[in-house]
Design an enzyme around this catalytic site. Sequence first.
Site, short mmCIF file in Angstrom:
data_model
loop_
_atom_site.label_atom_id
_atom_site.label_comp_id
_atom_site.label_asym_id
_atom_site.label_seq_id
_atom_site.Cartn_x
_atom_site.Cartn_y
_atom_site.Cartn_z
N HIS A 158 0.86 -1.20 0.00
CA HIS A 158 0.00 0.00 0.00
C HIS A 158 0.89 1.23 0.00
O HIS A 158 1.37 1.68 1.05
CB HIS A 158 -0.93 -0.03 1.23
CG HIS A 158 -1.90 1.10 1.28
ND1 HIS A 158 -3.10 1.01 1.97
CD2 HIS A 158 -1.89 2.35 0.75
CE1 HIS A 158 -3.76 2.15 1.85
NE2 HIS A 158 -3.03 2.99 1.13
N HIS A 206 1.42 4.99 -2.33
CA HIS A 206 1.06 5.91 -3.43
C HIS A 206 2.35 6.58 -3.89
O HIS A 206 3.01 7.24 -3.09
CB HIS A 206 0.08 6.97 -2.93
CG HIS A 206 -1.18 6.40 -2.37
ND1 HIS A 206 -2.33 6.25 -3.10
CD2 HIS A 206 -1.46 5.90 -1.12
CE1 HIS A 206 -3.26 5.71 -2.35
NE2 HIS A 206 -2.76 5.48 -1.14
N HIS A 226 -9.42 1.32 -1.49
CA HIS A 226 -9.39 1.85 -0.13
C HIS A 226 -10.82 1.75 0.40
O HIS A 226 -11.77 2.15 -0.30
CB HIS A 226 -9.00 3.33 -0.12
CG HIS A 226 -7.55 3.60 -0.33
ND1 HIS A 226 -6.85 3.14 -1.39
CD2 HIS A 226 -6.67 4.34 0.43
CE1 HIS A 226 -5.59 3.57 -1.29
NE2 HIS A 226 -5.45 4.29 -0.21
N GLU A 244 -11.35 3.50 5.81
CA GLU A 244 -10.28 4.34 6.40
C GLU A 244 -10.99 5.42 7.23
O GLU A 244 -10.86 5.46 8.44
CB GLU A 244 -9.41 4.95 5.30
CG GLU A 244 -8.28 5.85 5.83
CD GLU A 244 -7.50 6.56 4.70
OE1 GLU A 244 -8.03 6.64 3.56
OE2 GLU A 244 -6.38 7.03 4.97
N ASP A 270 1.83 7.01 2.36
CA ASP A 270 2.43 8.21 1.76
C ASP A 270 3.62 8.63 2.62
O ASP A 270 3.53 9.60 3.40
CB ASP A 270 1.39 9.33 1.72
CG ASP A 270 0.16 8.94 0.92
OD1 ASP A 270 0.25 8.93 -0.32
OD2 ASP A 270 -0.87 8.60 1.53
N1 ADE Z 1 -4.36 8.96 -1.57
C1 ADE Z 1 -3.14 8.94 -1.04
N2 ADE Z 1 -3.18 8.48 0.21
C2 ADE Z 1 -4.47 8.20 0.49
C3 ADE Z 1 -5.13 7.68 1.62
N3 ADE Z 1 -4.52 7.36 2.75
N4 ADE Z 1 -6.48 7.54 1.54
C4 ADE Z 1 -7.12 7.86 0.41
N5 ADE Z 1 -6.54 8.34 -0.66
C5 ADE Z 1 -5.21 8.51 -0.64
ZN ZN Z 2 -3.60 4.85 0.62
#
Ligand code: ADE
Ligand code: ZN
Length: 335
Positions: free
Chosen positions: A14, A16, A194, A197, A276
């Site tokens: 996971h 990005h 996703h 969250e 991220d």
């Molecule tokens: N894009 C990048 N990080 C994200 C996250 N944690 N949740 C949703 N979209 C994202």
């Molecule tokens: Zn993410």
Amino acid sequence: MKHFIENLPKAELHLHIEGTFEPELMFAIAQRNAIAIKYKSIEEIKAAYQFDCLQDFLDIYYQGAGVLITEKDFYDLTYSYLQKCAAQNVRHTEIMFDPQTHTERGISFETVITGISKACNDAKENLGVSSLLIMSYLRHLSEEDAFKTLQQSLPFKHLIAAVGLDSSEKGNPPSKFQQVFEASVKEGYIPLAHAGEEGPAEYVWEALDILKIKRIDHGNNSLQDEALVKEIIRRDIALTVCPLSNTALQVVDNLKNHPLKKMMGIGLKVTINSDDPAYFGGQVNQNFIAIQEALQLTKNDLYELAKNSFQYSLLDTVAKQQYLDELDNYYKDNI
Ligand code: ADE
Ligand code: ZN
């Protein structure tokens, strides 16, 4: 423990690529593209990385990605992340990219995918890190827009393993993307998303039943629904958990209260990831180290997490087994 984690063979599932954009590289690329950014220094950028919620973060993250213009920019961004993988014993990574963040600004799909995939090929050759790509649709945009992205991706289908769904979760349920996910699966893409969250357990149900996803990104709020937890276990679907992301975005108030250990205890298959890393204060190893300390995870727990990362990757069974053997050898020698 730190040493054990640093040398542990692992996969990241996971991540990005736009979220790996470190301020130093952002400044360098902005400068070579003659783009002005609103921050004057790296310290100023870092100080802006204080988030109350997912949307707060996304606003800054999309701004940062706005300096990426050329194929070389995407190459440099990706190669820089893959070098960090090599240094952390991340043996395999499954990288999400958000084409719409770039095509919306007039950058071609080809520029994005070519830069990223060339870096992945070079990293396999030079660094021994394998990777697969996940094309993520932005859920705050329309399904029609996602369909355009699917069309643009088709000439490059051989470079992309899966589709994902990311961006602002609340108010953008998985069901909004039912048709484009069906069409994506017909094209051979593996469906991922996703879910749970910030959104409710209901969104996780939708991702499973309507989008037919094979892996859940985050999935924290699944714990609010016992029947859902049972169903995730029954389907043998993994959750890609991101501890430092969860505290940075206030999904979890404190790592000591993170539900990871509970998830493992009730039989959910989970993996540790950075999401991220440039924005949330750590690469995958820092996520492992922080959660190990907060929850007093044992070496066996860490082994289990690394094992899941290979087991629930999108690799074929032969490649999975090679990595699992490597992990088992490491564990035997370091227990
Ligand atoms: N894009 C990048 N990080 C994200 C996250 N944690 N949740 C949703 N979209 C994202
Ligand atoms: Zn993410």
